[in-house]
Write a protein that holds these residues in place. Structure first.
Motif, mmCIF file in Angstrom:
data_model
loop_
_atom_site.group_PDB
_atom_site.id
_atom_site.type_symbol
_atom_site.label_atom_id
_atom_site.label_comp_id
_atom_site.label_asym_id
_atom_site.label_seq_id
_atom_site.Cartn_x
_atom_site.Cartn_y
_atom_site.Cartn_z
ATOM 1 N N LYS A 74 3.748 21.680 -1.272
ATOM 2 C CA LYS A 74 2.606 20.861 -0.860
ATOM 3 C C LYS A 74 1.652 21.601 0.068
ATOM 4 C CE LYS A 74 4.764 16.378 -1.558
ATOM 5 N NZ LYS A 74 5.139 15.075 -0.962
ATOM 6 N N GLY A 116 -12.335 21.827 -0.873
ATOM 7 C CA GLY A 116 -13.261 21.665 -1.985
ATOM 8 C C GLY A 116 -13.225 22.779 -3.016
ATOM 9 N N LYS A 117 -12.257 23.659 -2.890
ATOM 10 C CA LYS A 117 -12.150 24.787 -3.821
ATOM 11 C C LYS A 117 -10.799 24.782 -4.526
ATOM 12 C CE LYS A 117 -16.000 26.808 -2.326
ATOM 13 N NZ LYS A 117 -17.188 27.043 -3.195
ATOM 14 N N GLY A 118 -10.701 25.599 -5.567
ATOM 15 C CA GLY A 118 -9.421 25.766 -6.232
ATOM 16 C C GLY A 118 -8.579 26.806 -5.516
ATOM 17 N N PRO A 119 -7.269 26.784 -5.735
ATOM 18 C CA PRO A 119 -6.396 27.801 -5.124
ATOM 19 C C PRO A 119 -6.796 29.208 -5.563
ATOM 20 C CG PRO A 119 -5.100 25.973 -5.987
ATOM 21 C CD PRO A 119 -6.497 25.783 -6.488
ATOM 22 N N LEU A 152 -0.619 27.776 -0.116
ATOM 23 C CA LEU A 152 0.302 27.195 -1.084
ATOM 24 C C LEU A 152 1.289 28.237 -1.579
ATOM 25 C CD1 LEU A 152 -2.398 25.333 -3.208
ATOM 26 C CD2 LEU A 152 -0.747 24.231 -1.714
ATOM 27 N N LEU A 197 3.861 27.243 -13.075
ATOM 28 C CA LEU A 197 4.234 27.371 -11.667
ATOM 29 C C LEU A 197 4.528 26.002 -11.079
ATOM 30 C CD1 LEU A 197 1.609 29.920 -10.245
ATOM 31 C CD2 LEU A 197 3.803 30.359 -11.339
ATOM 32 N N GLY A 228 -9.910 26.990 -11.533
ATOM 33 C CA GLY A 228 -11.291 26.576 -11.406
ATOM 34 C C GLY A 228 -11.505 25.862 -10.085
ATOM 35 N N PHE A 271 4.545 24.165 -7.513
ATOM 36 C CA PHE A 271 3.944 24.366 -6.200
ATOM 37 C C PHE A 271 4.605 23.533 -5.113
ATOM 38 C CE2 PHE A 271 0.112 26.910 -6.702
ATOM 39 C CZ PHE A 271 -0.040 26.934 -8.073
ATOM 40 N N GLN A 318 -6.098 28.043 -0.358
ATOM 41 C CA GLN A 318 -7.031 27.036 -0.858
ATOM 42 C C GLN A 318 -7.950 26.587 0.263
ATOM 43 O OE1 GLN A 318 -5.341 23.389 -2.496
ATOM 44 N NE2 GLN A 318 -7.151 23.065 -3.753
ATOM 45 N N PHE A 320 4.786 33.013 -5.710
ATOM 46 C CA PHE A 320 3.352 33.222 -5.576
ATOM 47 C C PHE A 320 2.845 32.570 -4.305
ATOM 48 C CE2 PHE A 320 2.407 34.648 -9.950
ATOM 49 C CZ PHE A 320 3.619 34.366 -10.542
ATOM 50 N N TYR A 344 -0.846 31.334 -2.643
ATOM 51 C CA TYR A 344 -2.254 31.059 -2.890
ATOM 52 C C TYR A 344 -2.887 30.555 -1.603
ATOM 53 C CZ TYR A 344 -1.925 31.312 -8.020
ATOM 54 O OH TYR A 344 -1.772 31.733 -9.317
ATOM 55 N N PHE A 401 -7.386 20.176 -11.656
ATOM 56 C CA PHE A 401 -7.671 21.597 -11.754
ATOM 57 C C PHE A 401 -7.260 22.132 -13.113
ATOM 58 C CE2 PHE A 401 -9.080 22.790 -7.621
ATOM 59 C CZ PHE A 401 -8.455 21.941 -6.721
ATOM 60 N N TYR A 418 -3.649 20.907 -13.931
ATOM 61 C CA TYR A 418 -2.906 20.415 -12.787
ATOM 62 C C TYR A 418 -3.686 19.267 -12.147
ATOM 63 C CZ TYR A 418 0.438 24.347 -12.432
ATOM 64 O OH TYR A 418 1.446 25.264 -12.652
ATOM 65 N N PHE A 438 -5.536 33.200 -5.650
ATOM 66 C CA PHE A 438 -4.309 34.006 -5.649
ATOM 67 C C PHE A 438 -4.315 35.027 -4.510
ATOM 68 C CE2 PHE A 438 -0.742 36.289 -7.161
ATOM 69 C CZ PHE A 438 -1.039 37.631 -7.115
#
Lengths: 110, 122
Positions: free
Chosen positions: A102, A41-44, A87, A98, B114, A100, A38, A34, A36, B91, B35, A46
């Motif tokens: 770094k 200040g946000k989430g990953p 990511l 998953l 999120g 990940f 990012q 996968f 992603y 997260f 996470y 897709f």
């Protein structure tokens, strides 16, 4: 134990300067690789899933490819809005979780 | 459709205090993941629920951490007592997990994350 190594850690490009990000992995029975994105200040978010060696997927200026040991995220003619951390993650067969890497922090300057 | 909703977005607390982080997964998703992200270690899985049942909690660092999922639309991650080394971004993610088709095939959805809860323990 599954391992995901991304390189480089950081990459600075000029707008329009194409490049590639690398994701090397070790996993017993890959059931999906996968990518992603990012933003700070946000989430990953897709981008792609690749399942088998030789598979490629594209989205706008991004193209992801997969071999048996690594994946590449190719960025063609990047724009400043492509600046983000990218990511890579792997899923092992029979698992839903998953693992990940770094990430690679990409900065595209105008 | 609303995405994964986490609260609070930011939490600053003192060492020894209890911290509770909350998550509402995407409606219809049957798997939920917590996470933790730090600069040093990246994204690490803490715990994974499937159909509200904890499946893998091997990533929970120690007994100070606990997670619950009382129903399909809500989960909490609790730290008691908190320590400075717990400072990180936490997260929550949800997905539609393995579904085996009639032909034996399987569908595994991607994880939707999120916005995260940034925790600072002083």
């Amino acid at each position: 134990e599954d391992q995901v190594t991304q390189s480089p850690e950081a990459l600075r490009l000029q707008e329009g300067e194409s490049s590639s990000l690398n994701c090397s992995y070790t996993v017993s029975g890959l059931r999906g690789l996968f990518w992603y994105r990012q933003d700070p200040g946000k989430g990953p978010e897709f981008l792609f899933t690749l399942y088998s060696a030789g598979e490629e997927k594209e989205k706008e200026r991004l193209k992801a490819t997969l071999t048996k040991k690594e994946s590449f995220l190719h960025i063609t003619a990047p724009k400043p809005e492509d600046s983000a951390t990218y990511l890579c993650a792997v899923r092992r067969s029979g698992y839903s979780t998953l693992t990940f890497g770094k990430g690679t922090m990409l900065l595209v300057s105008p | 459709d609303a995405g994964v909703i986490q609260s609070p977005r930011h939490e600053v607390t003192e060492m020894g205090q209890e911290v509770t982080l909350r998550c509402k997964p995407i409606s219809g998703h049957n798997s939920l993941f917590w996470y933790r992200q730090t600069m040093m270690r990246g994204l690490e899985l803490l715990i994974y629920f499937n159909n509200n049942v904890p499946i893998d909690d091997s990533g929970m660092p120690e007994d100070r951490f606990s997670a619950k999922m009382p129903n399909a639309s809500f989960s909490t991650l609790k730290i008691q007592p908190s320590e400075p080394r717990d400072s990180a971004v936490y997260f929550c993610a949800s997905s539609l997990a393995l579904i085996r088709g009639l032909a034996g095939g399987e569908y595994t959805g991607e994880l939707f994350f999120g916005e995260g809860s940034r925790l600072t323990v002083l």
